[in-house]
Structure formats: C-alpha cells, structure tokens
Scaffold this active site. Structure first.
Site, PDB file in Angstrom:
ATOM      1  N   ASP A 267       0.859  -1.195   0.000  1.00 33.60           N
ATOM      2  CA  ASP A 267       0.000   0.000   0.000  1.00 33.60           C
ATOM      3  C   ASP A 267       0.893   1.241   0.000  1.00 33.60           C
ATOM      4  O   ASP A 267       1.726   1.413   0.894  1.00 33.60           O
ATOM      5  CB  ASP A 267      -0.892  -0.051   1.255  1.00 33.60           C
ATOM      6  CG  ASP A 267      -1.870   1.117   1.329  1.00 33.60           C
ATOM      7  OD1 ASP A 267      -1.930   1.925   0.379  1.00 33.60           O
ATOM      8  OD2 ASP A 267      -2.563   1.232   2.351  1.00 33.60           O
TER       9      ASP A 267
ATOM     10  N   ASP B  84      -3.941   1.960  -5.185  1.00 29.26           N
ATOM     11  CA  ASP B  84      -2.578   1.943  -4.629  1.00 29.26           C
ATOM     12  C   ASP B  84      -2.324   0.783  -3.678  1.00 29.26           C
ATOM     13  O   ASP B  84      -1.405   0.821  -2.880  1.00 29.26           O
ATOM     14  CB  ASP B  84      -2.286   3.272  -3.917  1.00 29.26           C
ATOM     15  CG  ASP B  84      -2.956   3.368  -2.559  1.00 29.26           C
ATOM     16  OD1 ASP B  84      -4.019   2.753  -2.383  1.00 29.26           O
ATOM     17  OD2 ASP B  84      -2.398   4.047  -1.681  1.00 29.26           O
ATOM     18  N   GLU B  85      -3.129  -0.268  -3.807  1.00 27.33           N
ATOM     19  CA  GLU B  85      -3.070  -1.318  -2.795  1.00 27.33           C
ATOM     20  C   GLU B  85      -3.354  -2.684  -3.412  1.00 27.33           C
ATOM     21  O   GLU B  85      -4.259  -2.801  -4.238  1.00 27.33           O
ATOM     22  CB  GLU B  85      -4.152  -0.967  -1.767  1.00 27.33           C
ATOM     23  CG  GLU B  85      -4.143  -1.771  -0.528  1.00 27.33           C
ATOM     24  CD  GLU B  85      -5.302  -1.361   0.394  1.00 27.33           C
ATOM     25  OE1 GLU B  85      -5.944  -0.312   0.157  1.00 27.33           O
ATOM     26  OE2 GLU B  85      -5.557  -2.114   1.335  1.00 27.33           O
TER      27      GLU B  85
HETATM   28  P1  TTP Z   1      -5.454   5.240   1.037  1.00 28.20           P
HETATM   29  O1  TTP Z   1      -4.525   4.127   0.741  1.00 28.20           O
HETATM   30  O2  TTP Z   1      -6.598   4.979   1.962  1.00 28.20           O
HETATM   31  O3  TTP Z   1      -4.667   6.481   1.661  1.00 28.20           O
HETATM   32  P2  TTP Z   1      -3.264   7.100   1.286  1.00 28.20           P
HETATM   33  O4  TTP Z   1      -2.523   6.295   0.295  1.00 28.20           O
HETATM   34  O5  TTP Z   1      -3.463   8.520   0.913  1.00 28.20           O
HETATM   35  O6  TTP Z   1      -2.506   7.074   2.688  1.00 28.20           O
HETATM   36  P3  TTP Z   1      -1.969   5.817   3.520  1.00 28.20           P
HETATM   37  O7  TTP Z   1      -2.234   4.582   2.757  1.00 28.20           O
HETATM   38  O8  TTP Z   1      -0.507   6.066   3.718  1.00 28.20           O
HETATM   39  O9  TTP Z   1      -2.723   5.889   4.810  1.00 28.20           O
HETATM   40  O10 TTP Z   1      -6.065   5.769  -0.315  1.00 28.20           O
HETATM   41  C1  TTP Z   1      -5.313   5.822  -1.524  1.00 28.20           C
HETATM   42  C2  TTP Z   1      -5.709   7.026  -2.325  1.00 28.20           C
HETATM   43  O11 TTP Z   1      -7.096   6.988  -2.598  1.00 28.20           O
HETATM   44  C3  TTP Z   1      -5.472   8.315  -1.590  1.00 28.20           C
HETATM   45  O12 TTP Z   1      -4.148   8.803  -1.787  1.00 28.20           O
HETATM   46  C4  TTP Z   1      -6.521   9.212  -2.169  1.00 28.20           C
HETATM   47  C5  TTP Z   1      -7.651   8.289  -2.567  1.00 28.20           C
HETATM   48  N1  TTP Z   1      -8.747   8.380  -1.569  1.00 28.20           N
HETATM   49  C6  TTP Z   1      -9.794   9.264  -1.828  1.00 28.20           C
HETATM   50  O13 TTP Z   1      -9.845   9.926  -2.873  1.00 28.20           O
HETATM   51  N2  TTP Z   1     -10.789   9.381  -0.896  1.00 28.20           N
HETATM   52  C7  TTP Z   1     -10.793   8.685   0.282  1.00 28.20           C
HETATM   53  O14 TTP Z   1     -11.720   8.845   1.119  1.00 28.20           O
HETATM   54  C8  TTP Z   1      -9.698   7.782   0.541  1.00 28.20           C
HETATM   55  C9  TTP Z   1      -9.662   7.004   1.811  1.00 28.20           C
HETATM   56  C10 TTP Z   1      -8.716   7.665  -0.423  1.00 28.20           C
HETATM   57 CA    CA Z   2      -2.266   4.071   0.523  1.00 29.40          CA
END
Ligand code: TTP
Ligand code: CA
Length: 392
Positions: free
Chosen positions: A13, A108-109
């Site tokens: 992730d 991203d995961e």
């Molecule tokens: P996440 O993997 O939940 O968050 P992140 O990568 O920004 O941070 P981390 O994993 O380090 O905690 O989400 C991935 C992307 O998806 C995030 O960069 C932006 C998008 N996203 C949204 O647009 N809205 C949301 O509510 C969430 C949770 C994520």
């Molecule tokens: Ca992430």
C-alpha cells in the site's frame, strides 16, 4: 528445493498516495503539509493528505473547509487522476515482476500471493524489500508492505508498520500481536459491531479470542464465528486475481448451415491451433475452454470446461473442444456458427524469465512448430488435418 515457509502473502500500500505524487513532482512541497482534494473554500472533501498534515488531524473524506481550520498553512491541490493513474500502473507493473497472483484492492493497494515465487526469489521478505526499492527508484514513491501467512494479517502488518513499513507477522507471534489491539482492527468490524461487543465487555481482540464461541454466535450470528477465527489469526480467503476477466476467441459463421461433424471438428482444430499460438506468443496460459454453437434457428449455446491446470497447448485446447462438442450431441440440428474461446488466463512470462521455471503447458513439438512458423512465416508447418483450412 522447496522453501519451508508459510509467509507467502504480501500486502502492499503506497503511503499518502496522491499527496506523495504531488510532493515527488514538486520538490518545494517536500516536508510540508499537502492536502489533495481541491480549493479550501470549495465544498469538496479531502481525498488524502501528506503525513505532515495528518499530525494536525486532517483525514480523507473530511470537508476541505474543516481541513483548512485544522491546518491553515497547508498547500491545497486539486486531484490529478491522470498522473496518479500513471504512477499506479507503474507500481502494479513492478508487482507483476514478482508474481502473477495479484489481487488489486484499490488504485494503490494489492495482495500478492508469492507461493510460486519463493524458490526463485528466496523469501517473501526479500521480495517485499525488492518491491520497496524498485517503487522508490523507478516511481519515486514510498510503499509500505506487510508480510504474513494470510490476507488479514498481511494487511494488518502493513497498517501497523506505516509509513515506510515492512512488517512481518509470523505464525508464532500472531495471537500475541493481535491480543492488545482494539476489535476495530478486525476485518469487517464496524461501529455497530463494536458497540455490541463493548456491551459484552469485549474491547480487545484478545478479549474476543477467549470468549466462548456459543456466546459470540448468540450475539453476532455467523459473523461472530468469523471474527473469532480472525482473532485467532485464522483467515482462509485466497488471493483473488482478476485473470478470469480476460479471454480470447475465434468463431466462424458458415455460408450455409452445416451438420457435418468432420467439418465442425476441423474448425475447432484450426481455432485451437490459432488460439494456442496466440497464447504462447503473448506468454499467457488458459484454464477454461468454451465452445459456442449457434443453431440454424439462432438458438446459441455455450459449453465450458475448466482444466485441472493451465495450458498454452493447441493439442490440449483441441482435445477439450472436441470433448465439449461431443457432450453437446446432436443438439438442435444444423449449425450456423461455431466458436472457441479460452478464458481464466494468466501470464507465465514473469516466471519464465528465470531459467528455473520451465513452462510445461507447451509440448516440445509445439515449441518447434512455433519456432519454424516464426522464422519462415505463418502456416509453414501445420498439422496435416488442418490442410484444407489453411488460411490463405
Ligand atoms: P489510502 O490508501 O486509503 O490512503 P493514502 O494512500 O493517501 O494514505 P496511507 O495509505 O498512507 O494511509 O487511499 C489511496 C488514495 O485513494 C489516496 O491517496 C486518495 C484516494 N482516496 C480518496 O480519494 N478518498 C478517500 O476517502 C480515501 C480514503 C482515499
Ligand atoms: Ca495508501
């Protein structure tokens, strides 16, 4: 030599994904609170923010106006999906170098099942490390990884190790790691379930693990049993790849409806040859074979067979197609169209790059046939019974 390890699942992730792409592409943003989602005076919400903004309490899905109140000095940026999509593709391509068994969870995961790659790369830890290095060097992003023996614990390991994590949860330490965490860390436990558990005096995963199963079942039904298993570090869900969405096929509509078995079989033979060749050329192998038959009255039927293993062999495709045609029997009489397709595909390229892996789903004679046809042009050599159907 088989490697004796059950650490075969890696969860990956990216950290603060959208914000990290913005900081990568504009170095003046590095080390600063960055909030992606739009202008702070707009009515939108935060998509994500950099870790520098998180210390102020800014979070995904929070109204942008609230984010500005919490962190007025932050840089607010619009969402630029084109660049994030590009970065995502780059990162998933890196995953595919290590295993074809990838289950994407979001942009991203992903989960990676590396069971088949351990003998090539050494260990899941080594693979996770190589992924982190490649993602940083090639995409300029930081990815957190979690390693364990099932999906639940691999994802938990990532979450516990973030940011820039590479945490491992081994079988012998799983229940200990889990015991002190709040029940909200269990997959599927939302606020409603948390409230029920709280009323039962259960706040940690450790509390849940020692609660008798019948009591959990009484309050939570079947879900209670699932949570109990998770609390003991048990999760039997497989890594689900999206290979079944892809397929390739060939079909022919006859000028006149036919009922000549030999002619139908010859069409299937030609399709098997062409599809097998296309699979081998694109370094794919298939597990499901489907024939399609449209009768004179336009009624169309499909018959499929999923094989025990993957194949890129024209011979295997042909045998399976014949089996399916015979199963169909006389059907509705004269036939207007016949087709053959393969689905449930996977790539063998990743593994084939390493001489340790030999693709056994293609026979030596088919390999030779391909080499000759590659060199001297399509159809230089074909099986004798294809001759009447040779493509002009
Ligand atoms: P996440 O993997 O939940 O968050 P992140 O990568 O920004 O941070 P981390 O994993 O380090 O905690 O989400 C991935 C992307 O998806 C995030 O960069 C932006 C998008 N996203 C949204 O647009 N809205 C949301 O509510 C969430 C949770 C994520
Ligand atoms: Ca992430």
């Amino acid at each position: 030599m088989a490697i004796q390890t059950d650490l075969n699942i890696i969860h990956c992730d990216l950290d603060a994904f959208y914000a990290a792409v913005e900081q990568r592409d504009n170095p003046s943003l590095k080390g600063r609170p960055v909030i992606v989602g739009g202008r702070p005076d707009s009515r939108g919400v935060v998509a994500t923010c950099s870790y520098e903004a998180r210390v102020y309490g800014v979070k995904s899905a929070m109204p942008l106006a609230e984010a500005r109140r919490l962190c007025p000095e932050a840089v607010f940026l619009p969402v630029d999906m084109k660049r994030y999509g590009e970065a995502s593709r780059q990162v998933f391509e890196i995953f595919s170098r290590f295993t074809p068994d990838i289950e994407p969870l979001s942009i991203d995961e992903a989960f990676l099942d590396v069971t088949g790659s351990l003998s090539i790369f050494g260990s899941a830890e080594k693979i996770a490390w190589d992924i982190k290095k490649a993602v940083l060097n090639e995409a300029g992003l930081i990815i957190s990884t979690g390693i364990s023996y099932n999906k639940f614990l691999a994802k938990l390991a990532t979450d516990l190790g973030k940011p820039d994590g590479m945490k491992i949860i081994r079988r012998e330490e799983a229940t200990h790691v889990l015991s002190l965490l709040p029940v909200s860390r269990l997959w599927g436990v939302g606020t409603k379930t948390q409230q029920i558990l709280k009323r039962m005096g259960i706040e940690t995963i450790g509390d849940l693990a020692v609660t008798p199963p019948d009591i959990l079942e009484k309050h939570l039904g079947q879900a209670g049993m699932f949570f109990r298993e998770l609390a003991h570090g048990i999760d039997n869900r497989k890594v689900e790849t999206d290979r079944e969405v892809k397929s390739m096929g060939r079909e022919i509509t006859f000028d006149e409806d036919i009922d000549d078995r030999h002619q139908l079989e010859a069409c299937l033979l030609q399709f098997s040859y062409l599809l097998g060749r296309r699979l081998r050329r694109t370094k794919l192998e298939a597990r499901t074979v489907t024939i399609k038959v449209r009768y004179h009255d336009f009624k169309t039927v499909n018959r499929s067979k999923t094989l025990d293993g993957y194949t890129a062999s024209s011979t295997v495709l042909y045998e399976t197609a014949l089996f399916l045609l015979r199963k169909l029997g006389k059907g509705r009489g004269r036939i207007r169209l016949i087709g053959l397709s393969v689905s449930n595909l996977r790539s063998f390229e990743v593994l084939e790059q390493f001489s340790l892996f030999k693709n056994e789903s293609v026979s030596r004679s088919e390999e030779l046939l391909d080499q000759i046809n590659d060199r001297f042009g399509e159809n230089t050599i074909i099986t004798a019974n294809l001759l009447p159907y040779r493509e002009k």
